[in-house]
Design a protein around this motif. Structure first.
Motif, PDB file in Angstrom:
ATOM      1  N   MET B   1       1.045  -1.122   0.223  1.00 50.43           N
ATOM      2  CA  MET B   1      -0.268   0.011   0.101  1.00 50.43           C
ATOM      3  C   MET B   1       0.831   1.382   0.424  1.00 50.43           C
ATOM      4  O   MET B   1       1.878   1.212   0.699  1.00 50.43           O
ATOM      5  CB  MET B   1      -1.105   0.329   0.777  1.00 50.43           C
ATOM      6  N   ILE B   2       0.808   2.349  -1.245  1.00 49.80           N
ATOM      7  CA  ILE B   2       1.045   3.809  -0.806  1.00 49.80           C
ATOM      8  C   ILE B   2       0.977   4.295   0.697  1.00 49.80           C
ATOM      9  O   ILE B   2      -0.438   4.537   0.816  1.00 49.80           O
ATOM     10  CB  ILE B   2       1.435   3.946  -2.180  1.00 49.80           C
ATOM     11  N   PRO B   3       2.472   4.997   1.202  1.00 51.76           N
ATOM     12  CA  PRO B   3       1.626   6.413   1.801  1.00 51.76           C
ATOM     13  C   PRO B   3       1.300   7.116   1.351  1.00 51.76           C
ATOM     14  O   PRO B   3       1.358   7.432   0.577  1.00 51.76           O
ATOM     15  CB  PRO B   3       3.271   6.079   2.188  1.00 51.76           C
ATOM     16  N   THR B   5       1.633  10.340   1.749  1.00 51.02           N
ATOM     17  CA  THR B   5       2.128  10.924   1.638  1.00 51.02           C
ATOM     18  C   THR B   5       2.669  11.165  -0.348  1.00 51.02           C
ATOM     19  O   THR B   5       2.644  12.519  -0.926  1.00 51.02           O
ATOM     20  CB  THR B   5       2.868  11.764   2.595  1.00 51.02           C
ATOM     21  N   TYR B   6       2.483  10.062  -0.208  1.00 54.75           N
ATOM     22  CA  TYR B   6       2.904   9.991  -1.912  1.00 54.75           C
ATOM     23  C   TYR B   6       2.482  10.615  -2.622  1.00 54.75           C
ATOM     24  O   TYR B   6       2.429  10.953  -3.308  1.00 54.75           O
ATOM     25  CB  TYR B   6       3.302   8.706  -2.117  1.00 54.75           C
ATOM     26  N   LEU B   7       0.913   9.864  -2.714  1.00 58.55           N
ATOM     27  CA  LEU B   7      -0.166  10.499  -3.367  1.00 58.55           C
ATOM     28  C   LEU B   7      -0.407  12.145  -3.218  1.00 58.55           C
ATOM     29  O   LEU B   7      -1.246  12.839  -3.707  1.00 58.55           O
ATOM     30  CB  LEU B   7      -1.686  10.131  -3.015  1.00 58.55           C
ATOM     31  N   VAL B  47      -9.708  11.209  -4.421  1.00 63.81           N
ATOM     32  CA  VAL B  47      -9.513   9.549  -4.244  1.00 63.81           C
ATOM     33  C   VAL B  47      -8.622   8.494  -3.869  1.00 63.81           C
ATOM     34  O   VAL B  47      -8.919   7.999  -2.400  1.00 63.81           O
ATOM     35  CB  VAL B  47      -9.046   8.853  -5.660  1.00 63.81           C
ATOM     36  N   SER B  48      -7.609   9.819  -3.458  1.00 58.82           N
ATOM     37  CA  SER B  48      -6.597   9.395  -2.424  1.00 58.82           C
ATOM     38  C   SER B  48      -7.103   9.871  -1.128  1.00 58.82           C
ATOM     39  O   SER B  48      -6.961   9.103   0.183  1.00 58.82           O
ATOM     40  CB  SER B  48      -4.905   9.807  -2.590  1.00 58.82           C
ATOM     41  N   SER B  51     -10.261   7.210  -0.350  1.00 55.68           N
ATOM     42  CA  SER B  51      -9.427   6.145  -0.036  1.00 55.68           C
ATOM     43  C   SER B  51      -9.362   5.122   1.448  1.00 55.68           C
ATOM     44  O   SER B  51      -8.475   4.038   1.793  1.00 55.68           O
ATOM     45  CB  SER B  51      -8.235   5.098  -1.165  1.00 55.68           C
TER      46      SER B  51
END
Lengths: 160, 102
Positions: B1-3, B5-7, B47-48, B51
């Protein structure tokens, strides 16, 4: 951990394509770069487990609207040279802000050696599974559209 | 799963690049394409947030559909402008468009 590495690639794809929109001289190339930005955002939705939204983004924006836009704009030969490089600072400031978030050591991913060794084995399986066929289909659609435009231009030059 | 803050980072950087495209170009079509980049970044951020929220309501995605509708309508308007101005020989430089100026 493989998803973070794929995320870096998607980040590079989307950011470079978005910069290419106003750096490229031909308008049809700028439209193709815009479709790659949409493709990158679809990859991002796929990486955070929102499959339906990624599929809709792929179908509506990449498959439908970008194809329409490529066919419509492809008659333009040369874009006007109107780029003012002073305002490019805005993009650089925002990129540096986002990279300062991204490479903050408290957020950085810790990769062990066995995970790094495992990456090469799992990368192929991750790419070849899931929704990869849809992305291949979209890439083939782009190739067909661009090839059709090129063939059409050659053909009209032959006739006229 | 992406953190998370990256998104936010990819959304912020795409927003800034689109803003720089609007500020630095005078070609009409390129400005509208940069607005499309800003739409893409706003969908990524929306969306982030959706999500990663703990109690996300799926009806929040109506906003996402409306963003797509606005983007699609803008592309249709862009193509209409493009064909009209191209066939009538009007320049795409927006500093030369002065018909609606006061």
């Amino acid at each position: 951990m493989i998803s973070v590495i794929i995320f870096y690639m998607v980040f590079a794809l989307a950011a470079l394509s978005a910069i290419c929109i106003f750096l490229l001289k031909k308008l049809s190339y700028a439209v193709i770069a815009l479709s790659f930005v949409f493709l990158g955002s679809s990859f991002v939705f796929l990486l955070i487990n929102q499959d339906a939204i990624a599929l809709l983004q792929l179908l509506v924006l990449v498959g439908g609207l970008s194809t329409y836009l490529i066919v419509a704009v492809s008659t333009e030969e040369h874009q006007l040279a109107l780029f003012k490089p002073g305002y490019f600072v805005i993009a650089l400031i925002s990129l540096s802000l986002s990279f300062s978030i991204l490479f903050n050591p408290s957020f950085a991913p810790q990769i062990s050696t066995e995970q790094a060794l495992d990456f090469a084995a799992s990368a192929g399986a991750a790419i070849a599974s899931g929704y990869a066929l849809l992305y291949i289909a979209v890439a083939m659609l782009f190739v067909v559209v661009i090839g059709a435009v090129v063939v059409l231009k050659e053909f009209t030059e032959l006739i006229v | 799963m992406i953190p998370f803050t990256y998104l936010l980072a990819i959304g912020l950087s795409l927003f800034g690049i689109g803003l720089a495209g609007i500020a630095s170009e005078k070609h009409l079509v390129v400005i509208l394409l940069s607005i499309e980049v800003i739409f893409a970044s706003s969908t990524i951020i929306l969306v982030s947030f959706f999500s990663f929220a703990s109690n996300a309501d799926p009806s929040a995605l109506i906003m996402l559909v409306s963003i797509w509708a606005v983007a699609a309508a803008e592309i249709i308007a862009l193509i209409t402008f493009y064909v009209y101005m191209k066939s009538n020989g009007i320049s795409f430089d927006i500093s030369k468009l002065s018909k609606l100026k006061w």
